[in-house]
Scaffold this motif. Structure first.
Motif, mmCIF file in Angstrom:
data_model
loop_
_atom_site.group_PDB
_atom_site.id
_atom_site.type_symbol
_atom_site.label_atom_id
_atom_site.label_comp_id
_atom_site.label_asym_id
_atom_site.label_seq_id
_atom_site.Cartn_x
_atom_site.Cartn_y
_atom_site.Cartn_z
ATOM 1 N N ILE A 10 12.252 -2.374 -0.333
ATOM 2 C CA ILE A 10 10.952 -1.866 -0.765
ATOM 3 C C ILE A 10 10.619 -0.733 0.185
ATOM 4 C CG2 ILE A 10 8.500 -2.376 -1.092
ATOM 5 C CD1 ILE A 10 9.262 -5.337 -1.396
ATOM 6 N N PHE A 50 7.240 -7.899 -3.597
ATOM 7 C CA PHE A 50 7.613 -8.600 -2.371
ATOM 8 C C PHE A 50 7.693 -10.105 -2.631
ATOM 9 C CE2 PHE A 50 6.462 -10.910 1.484
ATOM 10 C CZ PHE A 50 7.405 -10.423 2.382
ATOM 11 N N ILE A 64 11.937 -3.633 4.222
ATOM 12 C CA ILE A 64 10.707 -2.992 3.786
ATOM 13 C C ILE A 64 10.288 -1.963 4.827
ATOM 14 C CG2 ILE A 64 9.311 -4.889 4.736
ATOM 15 C CD1 ILE A 64 7.302 -4.366 2.409
#
Length: 117
Positions: A10, A50, A64
Motif C-alpha cells: 500500500i 489494509f 505500507i
C-alpha cells in the motif's frame, strides 16, 4: 505443493510501481495485493484495503509507506498479529521516521528506551 505467501503493498505510485516491476504483483478476478494511494484516495479505502490484507491467508507481509500509514495510524496500531507482518517503509518524497513507526514504538516500549537511544 506448498506455495509461499504474497507480499502486499500500500503506497504511492512510485513505491507500488517499483514493487510491481520487481514481480510482487498478484491479481485475481476478485482481488489484488496492492493499492496505489493518491492525494485524493479516501482514507476509508486505505483502511478497508489494509484490513482486507490483514485478513487474507495468502499474504505474509504488508508493506505500507509510512506517510500512508499515518493516515490510518489508529488502524495500524490496533493491528497486533504476527502474520501478516506490517512493515512501514519510506517513499521517495517522505523519509523514514522511526518515531512514527508502530513496530519501532513497540520495540522501544519492550526495551524501555527511546527509539534514538
Amino acid at each position: 505443493m506448498d506455495v509461499g505467501k504474497l507480499v502486499a503493498v500500500i503506497g504511492d505510485e512510485d513505491t507500488v510501481t517499483g514493487f510491481l516491476l520487481a514481480g510482487i504483483g498478484h491479481r485475481t478476478a476478485d482481488s489484488t495485493n496492492f493499492l496505489i494511494v493518491h492525494n485524493d484516495t479516501p482514507v476509508k479505502l486505505i483502511e478497508d484495503t489494509f484490513t482486507s490484507f490483514t485478513l487474507r491467508d495468502d499474504i505474509g507481509i504488508i508493506l505500507i509507506n509510512q506517510h500512508v500509514a499515518s493516515k490510518i495510524r489508529v488502524t495500524v496500531r490496533e493491528y497486533n498479529e504476527t502474520i501478516p507482518t506490517v512493515l512501514e517503509i519510506p517513499s521517495k518524497e517522505f523519509p523514514y521516521d522511526p518515531e512514527q513507526d508502530s513496530i519501532m514504538q513497540r520495540v522501544s516500549m519492550f526495551i524501555n528506551t527511546g527509539v534514538n537511544n
